[in-house]
Write a protein that holds these residues in place. Structure first.
Motif, PDB file in Angstrom:
ATOM      1  N   TRP A  86      -3.948   7.711   3.053  1.00 47.26           N
ATOM      2  CA  TRP A  86      -3.953   6.267   3.158  1.00 47.26           C
ATOM      3  C   TRP A  86      -5.383   5.829   2.685  1.00 47.26           C
ATOM      4  O   TRP A  86      -5.467   4.399   2.748  1.00 47.26           O
ATOM      5  CB  TRP A  86      -3.458   5.876   4.332  1.00 47.26           C
TER       6      TRP A  86
ATOM      7  N   GLU B  26       0.254  -5.089   3.819  1.00 48.04           N
ATOM      8  CA  GLU B  26      -0.970  -5.925   4.409  1.00 48.04           C
ATOM      9  C   GLU B  26      -0.873  -7.242   4.177  1.00 48.04           C
ATOM     10  O   GLU B  26      -0.502  -7.957   2.915  1.00 48.04           O
ATOM     11  CB  GLU B  26      -2.216  -5.565   3.457  1.00 48.04           C
TER      12      GLU B  26
ATOM     13  N   ASP C 275      -4.890 -10.080   7.347  1.00 49.00           N
ATOM     14  CA  ASP C 275      -5.863  -9.002   7.697  1.00 49.00           C
ATOM     15  C   ASP C 275      -5.224  -8.063   8.749  1.00 49.00           C
ATOM     16  O   ASP C 275      -5.962  -7.484   9.754  1.00 49.00           O
ATOM     17  CB  ASP C 275      -7.121  -9.872   8.468  1.00 49.00           C
ATOM     18  N   THR C 276      -3.956  -7.678   8.643  1.00 42.23           N
ATOM     19  CA  THR C 276      -3.229  -6.818   9.413  1.00 42.23           C
ATOM     20  C   THR C 276      -2.430  -5.919   8.452  1.00 42.23           C
ATOM     21  O   THR C 276      -2.227  -6.267   7.426  1.00 42.23           O
ATOM     22  CB  THR C 276      -2.237  -7.621  10.545  1.00 42.23           C
ATOM     23  N   THR C 277      -1.976  -4.609   8.953  1.00 38.82           N
ATOM     24  CA  THR C 277      -1.362  -3.689   8.356  1.00 38.82           C
ATOM     25  C   THR C 277       0.053  -3.619   9.041  1.00 38.82           C
ATOM     26  O   THR C 277      -0.150  -3.286  10.245  1.00 38.82           O
ATOM     27  CB  THR C 277      -2.068  -2.482   8.007  1.00 38.82           C
TER      28      THR C 277
ATOM     29  N   VAL D  56       0.991  -1.122   0.134  1.00 41.04           N
ATOM     30  CA  VAL D  56       0.064   0.064  -0.193  1.00 41.04           C
ATOM     31  C   VAL D  56       0.805   1.197   0.006  1.00 41.04           C
ATOM     32  O   VAL D  56       1.453   1.422   0.992  1.00 41.04           O
ATOM     33  CB  VAL D  56      -0.856  -0.102   1.225  1.00 41.04           C
TER      34      VAL D  56
ATOM     35  N   GLU E 183       4.145  -4.264  12.886  1.00 35.62           N
ATOM     36  CA  GLU E 183       2.818  -4.080  13.179  1.00 35.62           C
ATOM     37  C   GLU E 183       2.386  -3.614  14.580  1.00 35.62           C
ATOM     38  O   GLU E 183       3.054  -3.970  15.382  1.00 35.62           O
ATOM     39  CB  GLU E 183       2.169  -5.441  13.282  1.00 35.62           C
TER      40      GLU E 183
ATOM     41  N   ARG F 142       3.200   0.567   3.433  1.00 35.43           N
ATOM     42  CA  ARG F 142       2.625  -0.358   4.085  1.00 35.43           C
ATOM     43  C   ARG F 142       2.578  -1.639   3.514  1.00 35.43           C
ATOM     44  O   ARG F 142       2.414  -1.629   2.166  1.00 35.43           O
ATOM     45  CB  ARG F 142       1.229   0.281   4.745  1.00 35.43           C
TER      46      ARG F 142
ATOM     47  N   GLN G 282       4.002  -1.438   8.904  1.00 31.99           N
ATOM     48  CA  GLN G 282       4.723  -0.347   8.320  1.00 31.99           C
ATOM     49  C   GLN G 282       5.905  -0.921   7.725  1.00 31.99           C
ATOM     50  O   GLN G 282       6.657  -1.786   8.653  1.00 31.99           O
ATOM     51  CB  GLN G 282       4.821   0.788   9.385  1.00 31.99           C
TER      52      GLN G 282
ATOM     53  N   ARG H 155      -2.624   0.220  -4.391  1.00 24.23           N
ATOM     54  CA  ARG H 155      -2.535  -1.031  -3.666  1.00 24.23           C
ATOM     55  C   ARG H 155      -2.105  -1.910  -4.826  1.00 24.23           C
ATOM     56  O   ARG H 155      -2.654  -2.183  -5.885  1.00 24.23           O
ATOM     57  CB  ARG H 155      -3.864  -1.562  -3.296  1.00 24.23           C
TER      58      ARG H 155
END
Length: 112
Positions: free
Chosen positions: A26, A79, A82-84, A10, A110, A77, A86, A32
């Protein structure tokens, strides 16, 4: 067998706030990019900060297979699951003896 995971990179777009300052977007302005065939592993566990609020920081490390370079920047970022996460610091692009990139490694963080 190691490089079976998929991620989404991202990259923020740019927007201007009420004071004329450019800032990261964002939301709808972000791009994406789906990437298959990488490996994301835990790196060093988690840290907890409970001074002001409950905060858990988990570290990860992203690897690509030999010969795979990604358009990944320290401002992006990632993904996965189901988590993002940096990107932390510069992305390491390891050179191949014959030229080009052998593989890349990137530290991810995370924050929950």
């Amino acid at each position: 067998m190691l490089y079976l995971q998929s991620i989404v990179i991202v990259r923020p777009g740019a927007t201007v706030d009420d004071y004329g300052n450019e800032k990261d977007d964002w939301g709808a302005g972000a791009t994406r990019t789906a990437v298959d065939g990488v490996n994301v592993q835990p790196a060093g566990g988690s840290d907890e900060d409970t001074d002001d609020r409950q905060l858990v920081v988990t570290s990860w490390r992203l690897y690509t297979p030999r010969g795979m370079d990604l358009d990944l920047r320290e401002t992006d970022r990632v993904e996965a699951w189901d988590t993002t996460m940096q990107v932390v610091g510069k992305v390491a692009r390891w050179p191949s003896p014959g030229g080009g990139v052998h593989h890349i490694e990137a530290d991810l963080r995370e924050v929950d």
